[in-house]
Design a protein around this motif. Structure first.
Motif, PDB file in Angstrom:
ATOM      1  N   VAL A 583      29.353  80.365  14.510  1.00  0.00           N
ATOM      2  CA  VAL A 583      28.447  79.771  15.489  1.00  0.00           C
ATOM      3  C   VAL A 583      27.245  79.148  14.782  1.00  0.00           C
ATOM      4  N   LEU A 584      26.703  79.846  13.792  1.00  0.00           N
ATOM      5  CA  LEU A 584      25.570  79.296  13.052  1.00  0.00           C
ATOM      6  C   LEU A 584      25.942  78.008  12.315  1.00  0.00           C
ATOM      7  N   MET A 585      27.176  77.919  11.847  1.00  0.00           N
ATOM      8  CA  MET A 585      27.604  76.704  11.157  1.00  0.00           C
ATOM      9  C   MET A 585      27.625  75.511  12.110  1.00  0.00           C
ATOM     10  N   VAL A 586      28.140  75.711  13.320  1.00  0.00           N
ATOM     11  CA  VAL A 586      28.179  74.618  14.297  1.00  0.00           C
ATOM     12  C   VAL A 586      26.766  74.265  14.759  1.00  0.00           C
ATOM     13  N   LEU A 587      25.949  75.275  15.044  1.00  0.00           N
ATOM     14  CA  LEU A 587      24.575  75.004  15.484  1.00  0.00           C
ATOM     15  C   LEU A 587      23.786  74.287  14.391  1.00  0.00           C
ATOM     16  N   SER A 588      24.004  74.656  13.141  1.00  0.00           N
ATOM     17  CA  SER A 588      23.297  73.990  12.051  1.00  0.00           C
ATOM     18  C   SER A 588      23.728  72.541  11.922  1.00  0.00           C
ATOM     19  N   ALA A 589      25.040  72.277  12.066  1.00  0.00           N
ATOM     20  CA  ALA A 589      25.512  70.894  12.003  1.00  0.00           C
ATOM     21  C   ALA A 589      24.940  70.067  13.151  1.00  0.00           C
ATOM     22  N   LEU A 590      24.889  70.636  14.359  1.00  0.00           N
ATOM     23  CA  LEU A 590      24.308  69.918  15.499  1.00  0.00           C
ATOM     24  C   LEU A 590      22.808  69.688  15.305  1.00  0.00           C
ATOM     25  N   ARG A 591      22.113  70.695  14.805  1.00  0.00           N
ATOM     26  CA  ARG A 591      20.669  70.565  14.594  1.00  0.00           C
ATOM     27  C   ARG A 591      20.362  69.492  13.548  1.00  0.00           C
ATOM     28  N   ASN A 592      21.084  69.520  12.444  1.00  0.00           N
ATOM     29  CA  ASN A 592      20.863  68.500  11.416  1.00  0.00           C
ATOM     30  C   ASN A 592      21.243  67.113  11.916  1.00  0.00           C
ATOM     31  N   GLY A 593      22.323  67.042  12.700  1.00  0.00           N
ATOM     32  CA  GLY A 593      22.724  65.752  13.238  1.00  0.00           C
ATOM     33  C   GLY A 593      21.695  65.169  14.185  1.00  0.00           C
ATOM     34  N   LEU A 594      21.146  65.999  15.061  1.00  0.00           N
ATOM     35  CA  LEU A 594      20.104  65.520  15.974  1.00  0.00           C
ATOM     36  C   LEU A 594      18.855  65.103  15.206  1.00  0.00           C
ATOM     37  N   GLY A 595      18.523  65.831  14.165  1.00  0.00           N
ATOM     38  CA  GLY A 595      17.368  65.455  13.364  1.00  0.00           C
ATOM     39  C   GLY A 595      17.558  64.112  12.674  1.00  0.00           C
ATOM     40  N   GLU A 596      18.755  63.888  12.107  1.00  0.00           N
ATOM     41  CA  GLU A 596      19.026  62.610  11.445  1.00  0.00           C
ATOM     42  C   GLU A 596      19.029  61.457  12.447  1.00  0.00           C
ATOM     43  N   LEU A 597      19.617  61.667  13.625  1.00  0.00           N
ATOM     44  CA  LEU A 597      19.653  60.601  14.637  1.00  0.00           C
ATOM     45  C   LEU A 597      18.252  60.285  15.154  1.00  0.00           C
ATOM     46  N   ALA A 598      17.462  61.329  15.399  1.00  0.00           N
ATOM     47  CA  ALA A 598      16.102  61.095  15.874  1.00  0.00           C
ATOM     48  C   ALA A 598      15.257  60.393  14.816  1.00  0.00           C
ATOM     49  N   LYS A 599      15.471  60.745  13.554  1.00  0.00           N
ATOM     50  CA  LYS A 599      14.707  60.107  12.491  1.00  0.00           C
ATOM     51  C   LYS A 599      15.120  58.649  12.301  1.00  0.00           C
TER      52      LYS A 599
END
Length: 626
Positions: A583-599
């Motif tokens: 679960v942490l692996m998926v949440l981390s991938a989603l969190r990093n993805g949202l950060g990259e898209l927002a940036k």
């Protein structure tokens, strides 16, 4: 090997000729002369590839070949989606996988047995028969029978280990499941397959050594108590089939042939057989777990239509093909800018532009997490269709049908004997239902209850009376069950929180964790790279959909793991276990993805059609300021 076999056959023929006057062979006591081989010649011929060594090598290759065939047939990525080890046993103990593994390992063990027996010298006494004196008949040799039985036991043991430890699962290296979505081309340290092999081999040798010693000590007991008589009868049948002169009255000896030399041979040869199996599995794992690259390029690069091959893999219904396709897409999106440009420029394709088909497949993989979470606890479509198709079976009619017409009027008086009986029985039943007896719930009268209470107080103390109450008995039973589950014996029956989340969130029958993470990373990398590489601007209009899907999946997964009830068998649960490693692996991938898209697209939110609320939520999830 062939010299020993020739000597044994000629010896049998000479003995047969000596006892049979009609035999065409001459009756002589002299042995047939064989050419003398000097020690130097023995060493050369023992390693010469066109002699016995080459034949043994070809035959010995069949043992790992059977393991490779089994691994290809049962290959999968991801853990099994079962809630407990006991459920795994229920599913695989009678499944086809078990019988396939048992067949491959037992056949491999039998082939290894024959090669080993043919290769040992004559003084090992592992031939089919034991030559008696000149007046004695030949006897069946039990030493090779025990050795073959020992190898078959090892085949069964290896089958159990294969399924218990799930050797069919190919484990990707941690650095291959990328959690970030950066598009920089920084090279990573790649460990060569040969180095991986030699680094793991010492630990495997230690494990196999302990298993070999333990099996060599337990195999004599198992052989004597279970399969000795059966193995003797089967061997006796085959020995007579090969025309050995063995008496039909040949019987087993009282004691098995447990000589220390035979035990040592079984332990050493068993170690070699187990090492051969484990090395074959290790080599297969290392080979298959390599990145989907060929000469430093994606494996679809050599095809005439690289994008078409990639799309077909992403849309495939076979889990293994889809897993490799997402793995290759993750490599392309992060490490191969030329292939990214080819994806963005390929807009004239049947079914839509390449980016549209790739993004749709990735979004479906990510959205499947939400669908599985939302569908948890609800009947599947197959169950709903089955319930609708079932017809309600009513009980047989035992009374008269209901009246029609004026049902409020008094019924006419009965005109026959049957109607009179029905009327009286119905009246009696109605009176009982309207006015139940006073002791309907308690069959004892007040006086009987007083006698029972007095007897209970006289025979039992208050503590004993408390101990036999249903509530106390239930409490004691619960404490015994809890103690059992907390022990090592109850471990197979525990439904841990992590395994339940994995079975619900990541799909069945095997976890789809790696395709989900690869899909998230690929969407993120392709989206951020499109700012410079997408000449047609096809990706920008899909950025709001990608961001909204990531936000919904992140919130749904967090809410589900925070509210999912703990199973009563998970006696060692703690609140910090609600977020498992997967679960942490998926949440981390989603969190990093949202950060990259927002940036990358925060400054163009109006141009790409991004809502301000989605951008704020994405920044909050990624931990960005503003």
């Amino acid at each position: 090997m062939f010299n020993g076999l020739f000597d044994e056959l000629t010896h049998n023929k000479r003995d047969h000729a000596g006892s049979n006057p009609n035999s065409p062979l001459p009756r002589t006591s002299h042995t047939i002369p064989t050419p003398k081989i000097y020690p130097c010649g023995r060493i050369i011929w023992s390693w010469f590839p066109l002699g016995r060594a080459g034949i043994r090598t070809l035959l010995l290759f069949l043992c790992p070949l059977l393991v490779f065939v089994l691994r290809v047939a049962l290959l999968h990525f991801g853990n099994r989606s079962t809630v407990s080890p006991f459920q795994t046993l229920q599913q695989y103990a009678v499944a086809r996988d078990f019988y396939e593994a048992l067949f491959c390992y037992t056949l491999s063990a039998w082939i290894f047995t024959q090669i080993y027996i043919w290769s040992v010298p004559d003084n090992a006494n592992l031939g089919w028969i034991v030559q008696g004196r000149s007046w004695e008949r030949q006897r069946l040799n039990e030493r090779p029978i025990y050795l073959r039985s020992h190898y078959l036991i090892l085949g069964l043991l290896q089958t159990v280990l294969h399924l218990y430890f799930d050797y069919d699962k190919v484990q990707r290296e941690p650095n291959q499941t990328v959690l970030g979505s950066s598009t920089n081309e920084t090279p990573t340290t790649i460990v060569k397959p040969v180095e991986k092999f030699w680094s793991r081999l010492p630990n495997i040798a230690k494990e196999i050594g302990s298993i070999s010693i333990g099996s060599s000590l337990l195999a004599p007991i198992i052989y004597a108590l279970t399969i000795r008589n059966l193995a003797w009868r089967i061997s006796l049948f085959w020995a007579r089939l090969f025309r050995y002169d063995i008496s039909h009255a040949s019987e087993l000896s009282i004691l098995p042939p447990y000589h220390y030399t035979l035990i040592f041979r079984s332990a050493w040869s068993g170690f070699l057989l187990l090492l051969l199996w484990r090395v074959s599995n290790l080599a297969f794992d290392i080979y298959v777990a390599q990145e989907p690259l060929k000469r430093g390029q994606p494996i679809s690069q050599d095809s005439k239509d690289p994008n078409g091959v990639l799309i077909n893999g992403l849309q495939s219904k076979k889990s293994l093909v889809k897993t490799f396709a997402y793995w290759e897409l993750a490599q392309i999106s992060q490490n191969f800018p030329d292939r990214r440009v080819l994806i963005f420029r390929d807009i004239d394709r049947v079914g839509g532009p390449t980016w549209v088909q790739i993004s749709s497949a990735c979004l479906q993989t990510v959205q499947a997490v939400n669908a599985r979470i939302n569908g948890y606890g609800q009947p599947s479509p197959q169950q709903q269709a089955q319930s609708r198709s079932q017809e309600v079976q009513s009980l047989p009619r035992i009374g008269t049908p209901l009246k029609e017409g004026q049902v409020m009027m008094n019924p006419p008086p009965p005109s026959s004997r049957k109607e009179m009986i029905e009327t009286k029985v119905g009246s009696f039943a109605k009176s009982i239902g309207n006015n139940p007896p006073s002791n309907y719930n308690n069959p004892f009268s007040p006086k009987q209850q007083q006698y029972l209470e007095a007897a209970r107080n006289k025979l039992l103390t208050p503590e004993q009376q408390q101990a036999i109450t249903p509530a106390h008995i239930q409490s004691q039973l619960n404490s015994y069950i809890t103690s059992f589950l907390q022990s090592w014996l109850g471990q197979p029956f525990r439904q841990t929180f992590a395994r339940r989340v994995q079975s619900i969130v990541f799909g069945q029958p095997y976890s789809q964790l790696t395709p989900i993470v690869d899909a998230i990373n690929s969407l993120t990398a392709l989206s951020t790279a499109s700012i410079k590489e997408d000449a047609y601007g096809k990706v920008a209009k899909d950025i709001p959909i990608v961001m909204r899907t990531f936000i919904t999946t992140y919130q749904t997964l967090e809410r589900f793991t925070a509210t999912l009830p703990v199973h009563w068998t998970d006696v060692h649960f703690s609140e910090d276990q609600r977020r498992s490693e997967d679960v942490l692996m998926v949440l981390s991938a989603l969190r990093n993805g949202l950060g990259e898209l927002a940036k990358a697209f925060g400054a163009f939110e109006k141009e790409v059609g991004m809502e301000a609320q989605d951008l704020r939520v994405a920044k909050a999830i990624a931990g960005m300021e503003g």
